[in-house]
Design an enzyme around this catalytic site. Sequence first.
Site, PDB file in Angstrom:
ATOM      1  N   GLY A  65     -12.736  41.810 -12.042  1.00 32.13           N
ATOM      2  CA  GLY A  65     -13.823  42.905 -11.947  1.00 32.13           C
ATOM      3  C   GLY A  65     -14.682  42.873 -10.775  1.00 32.13           C
ATOM      4  N   CYS A  96     -15.156  35.883 -10.135  1.00 32.18           N
ATOM      5  CA  CYS A  96     -15.522  35.737 -11.219  1.00 32.18           C
ATOM      6  C   CYS A  96     -14.635  35.269 -12.136  1.00 32.18           C
ATOM      7  CB  CYS A  96     -15.765  37.499 -11.658  1.00 32.18           C
ATOM      8  SG  CYS A  96     -14.378  38.442 -11.976  1.00 32.18           S
ATOM      9  N   GLY A  97     -14.590  35.441 -13.382  1.00 31.25           N
ATOM     10  CA  GLY A  97     -13.548  34.663 -14.303  1.00 31.25           C
ATOM     11  C   GLY A  97     -12.212  35.130 -13.916  1.00 31.25           C
ATOM     12  N   THR A  98     -11.836  36.174 -14.051  1.00 32.38           N
ATOM     13  CA  THR A  98     -10.571  36.583 -13.521  1.00 32.38           C
ATOM     14  C   THR A  98     -10.309  36.864 -11.822  1.00 32.38           C
ATOM     15  OG1 THR A  98     -11.055  38.955 -13.945  1.00 32.38           O
ATOM     16  CG2 THR A  98      -9.945  37.491 -15.624  1.00 32.38           C
ATOM     17  N   GLY A  99     -11.370  37.189 -11.242  1.00 34.03           N
ATOM     18  CA  GLY A  99     -11.439  37.768  -9.956  1.00 34.03           C
ATOM     19  C   GLY A  99     -11.070  39.320  -9.821  1.00 34.03           C
ATOM     20  N   ARG A 115       3.015  48.606  12.155  1.00 28.16           N
ATOM     21  CA  ARG A 115       3.157  49.485  11.053  1.00 28.16           C
ATOM     22  C   ARG A 115       2.418  49.342  10.082  1.00 28.16           C
ATOM     23  NH1 ARG A 115       6.980  45.339  10.407  1.00 28.16           N
ATOM     24  NH2 ARG A 115       7.379  44.707   8.279  1.00 28.16           N
ATOM     25  N   HIS A 116       1.732  48.318   9.888  1.00 28.73           N
ATOM     26  CA  HIS A 116       0.659  47.862   8.786  1.00 28.73           C
ATOM     27  C   HIS A 116      -0.543  48.522   9.180  1.00 28.73           C
ATOM     28  CE1 HIS A 116       3.712  44.995   7.413  1.00 28.73           C
ATOM     29  NE2 HIS A 116       3.887  44.289   8.260  1.00 28.73           N
ATOM     30  N   ARG A 123      -0.546  51.952   7.955  1.00 31.09           N
ATOM     31  CA  ARG A 123      -0.861  51.995   6.587  1.00 31.09           C
ATOM     32  C   ARG A 123      -2.110  51.832   6.183  1.00 31.09           C
ATOM     33  NH1 ARG A 123       4.964  48.628   6.026  1.00 31.09           N
ATOM     34  NH2 ARG A 123       6.307  50.457   6.646  1.00 31.09           N
ATOM     35  N   HIS A 134      -0.919  41.866   6.381  1.00 28.07           N
ATOM     36  CA  HIS A 134      -0.176  43.169   6.183  1.00 28.07           C
ATOM     37  C   HIS A 134      -1.465  44.407   5.715  1.00 28.07           C
ATOM     38  CE1 HIS A 134       4.096  42.249   5.409  1.00 28.07           C
ATOM     39  NE2 HIS A 134       3.578  41.701   6.335  1.00 28.07           N
ATOM     40  N   ASN A 135      -2.336  43.658   5.100  1.00 35.14           N
ATOM     41  CA  ASN A 135      -3.436  44.797   4.772  1.00 35.14           C
ATOM     42  C   ASN A 135      -4.835  44.664   5.444  1.00 35.14           C
ATOM     43  OD1 ASN A 135      -2.132  43.529   1.628  1.00 35.14           O
ATOM     44  ND2 ASN A 135      -1.603  45.391   2.419  1.00 35.14           N
ATOM     45  N   ARG A 187     -11.115  31.315 -13.656  1.00 33.66           N
ATOM     46  CA  ARG A 187     -10.532  30.796 -15.102  1.00 33.66           C
ATOM     47  C   ARG A 187      -9.011  31.048 -14.860  1.00 33.66           C
ATOM     48  NH1 ARG A 187     -14.775  34.636 -18.549  1.00 33.66           N
ATOM     49  NH2 ARG A 187     -16.331  33.044 -18.365  1.00 33.66           N
ATOM     50  N   ASP A 232     -19.870  35.857 -10.241  1.00 32.03           N
ATOM     51  CA  ASP A 232     -20.917  36.037 -11.278  1.00 32.03           C
ATOM     52  C   ASP A 232     -21.125  34.541 -12.151  1.00 32.03           C
ATOM     53  OD1 ASP A 232     -18.606  35.341 -12.850  1.00 32.03           O
ATOM     54  OD2 ASP A 232     -18.641  37.267 -13.859  1.00 32.03           O
ATOM     55  N   HIS A 233     -21.778  34.581 -13.192  1.00 31.49           N
ATOM     56  CA  HIS A 233     -21.987  33.442 -13.715  1.00 31.49           C
ATOM     57  C   HIS A 233     -20.531  32.359 -13.927  1.00 31.49           C
ATOM     58  CE1 HIS A 233     -21.143  36.362 -16.890  1.00 31.49           C
ATOM     59  NE2 HIS A 233     -20.493  35.334 -17.750  1.00 31.49           N
TER      60      HIS A 233
HETATM   61  C1  RB5 Z   1     -17.274  37.372 -17.620  1.00 30.11           C
HETATM   62  O1  RB5 Z   1     -17.051  36.870 -18.961  1.00 30.11           O
HETATM   63  C2  RB5 Z   1     -15.986  37.986 -17.158  1.00 30.11           C
HETATM   64  O2  RB5 Z   1     -15.650  39.194 -17.917  1.00 30.11           O
HETATM   65  C3  RB5 Z   1     -15.934  38.248 -15.894  1.00 30.11           C
HETATM   66  O3  RB5 Z   1     -16.511  36.904 -14.952  1.00 30.11           O
HETATM   67  C4  RB5 Z   1     -14.624  38.674 -14.970  1.00 30.11           C
HETATM   68  O4  RB5 Z   1     -13.680  37.895 -15.510  1.00 30.11           O
HETATM   69  C5  RB5 Z   1     -14.528  40.122 -15.069  1.00 30.11           C
HETATM   70  O5  RB5 Z   1     -13.679  40.644 -14.509  1.00 30.11           O
END
Ligand code: RB5
Length: 149
Positions: free
Chosen positions: A74, A69-72, A136-137, A140, A102-103, A113, A12-13
Amino acid sequence: MTDTKRIVLSSDHAAIALRQQIARHIEAKGWEAVDIGPTSPESTHYPLHGEAAAQKVASGDCRFGIILCGTGQGIMMAANKVKGIRCGVCADEFSARMIRAHNDAQMLSIGERVVGPGLALAIVDAFLETEFEGGRHGTRVDMIKAMED
Ligand code: RB5
């Protein structure tokens, strides 16, 4: 499984610059980066980009996917809604190796971020250099696949 060297990238942005840096990095390592954007810094919706990248992996057009994304978090959740996709968020190299070993994850998600660019590139390398161990993996992973039917 496809034997293509194509890796789809999307974000995303919040993660455009890091995504483009990763694209250059994997190209230098001999992969083909299929960067499906976006390129505009305007606010956008991560589910769109997670799904679009996951479809390219699920269809066999790309071997792996790297999404950000910001956190990875979403964009990973969106990618995992596409049938056949296993995507994990990684903020360390050990986890990046393990989601392959394993996965049998085909997709890696990174939070721009959360990790700096140096660590992000090391995470990408760990993911791409690790083979699935099977055994075994495999049993699963097959259980996860069975949940989709
Ligand atoms: C965008 O602000 C933020 O919510 C998105 O990048 C992400 O972190 C969502 O999981």
